[in-house]
Structure formats: C-alpha cells, structure tokens
Design a protein around this motif. Structure first.
Motif, short mmCIF file in Angstrom:
data_model
loop_
_atom_site.label_atom_id
_atom_site.label_comp_id
_atom_site.label_asym_id
_atom_site.label_seq_id
_atom_site.Cartn_x
_atom_site.Cartn_y
_atom_site.Cartn_z
N PRO A 77 -92.80 55.70 5.91
CA PRO A 77 -91.78 55.60 4.67
C PRO A 77 -92.36 54.66 3.60
CG PRO A 77 -90.51 55.01 6.43
CD PRO A 77 -91.76 55.15 7.07
N THR A 78 -92.30 54.89 2.29
CA THR A 78 -92.78 53.98 1.45
C THR A 78 -91.79 52.74 1.39
OG1 THR A 78 -93.54 55.75 -0.14
CG2 THR A 78 -93.18 53.66 -1.18
N PRO A 79 -92.40 51.72 1.58
CA PRO A 79 -91.39 50.25 1.39
C PRO A 79 -90.81 50.42 0.25
CG PRO A 79 -93.66 49.93 2.13
CD PRO A 79 -93.71 51.12 1.43
N GLN A 80 -89.64 49.55 0.06
CA GLN A 80 -88.55 49.30 -0.93
C GLN A 80 -88.93 47.80 -1.17
OE1 GLN A 80 -87.46 51.42 -2.99
NE2 GLN A 80 -87.99 53.31 -1.56
N LEU A 81 -89.16 47.33 -2.44
CA LEU A 81 -89.43 45.96 -2.68
C LEU A 81 -87.88 45.52 -2.89
CD1 LEU A 81 -90.88 43.23 -3.08
CD2 LEU A 81 -91.39 44.19 -5.31
N VAL A 82 -87.38 44.29 -2.40
CA VAL A 82 -86.19 43.89 -2.69
C VAL A 82 -86.39 42.48 -3.05
CG1 VAL A 82 -83.84 43.39 -1.91
CG2 VAL A 82 -84.88 45.72 -1.30
#
Length: 88
Positions: A77-82
C-alpha cells in the motif's frame, strides 16, 4: 568585514556544502534501495553529526527501510504521510 563582528552571518559556501552533503547521503540511500529492487523507502531519518576533531566537519546519515514485495502477487500500500501538529 569589520562591520560583521559579533553578528550572525551566513557563510554561503558552508551552507551549500551542507545541502550537498545531505543530498549525497539521501542519493546513496536511494541507490542502495534501487540495488535491492525496492519499491520505496520508509521510516527515513536524516541525521547530522558534528565531530569534535573537526570544528567545521559534519557527517550526514540517511537511514531508512527499503520496502519490496514478498512475492509477485503481493501489493504494498502507498504510505500516508502524517505530521502531527501538536506534541501529543
């Protein structure tokens, strides 16, 4: 030159050298990940370390985890930047 005594003055060559060294560290990390056929790098940390033996010597470390599929049908999955806006 005497008007700058006691003032904070940017040293353009030093600043450019720091930027170049940081970019080199990240490029090397990326090249190592590409050699492993990674699809990306996660958990990247960029650290700068000054040395006591060299007053104007800074060493950059680019550290991360190369990510690649376990098998042909595995999807990463594409990482989500938080980025948290608070300390909590």
């Amino acid at each position: 030159a005497m008007g700058n005594i006691g003032q904070n003055v940017e040293l353009p060559q030093y600043t450019e050298g720091l930027y170049d060294a940081r970019e080199l560290a990240m490029s090397r990390m990326q090249a190592e990940a590409e050699a492993l056929h990674a699809e990306g790098i996660v958990g990247v940390r960029l650290r700068a370390h000054g040395h006591r033996w060299g007053g104007h010597t800074t060493e950059f470390f680019a550290i991360g985890t190369a990510v690649r599929p376990l098998r042909a049908d595995h999807h990463i999955p594409t990482p989500q930047l938080v980025l948290p806006l608070t300390d909590g």
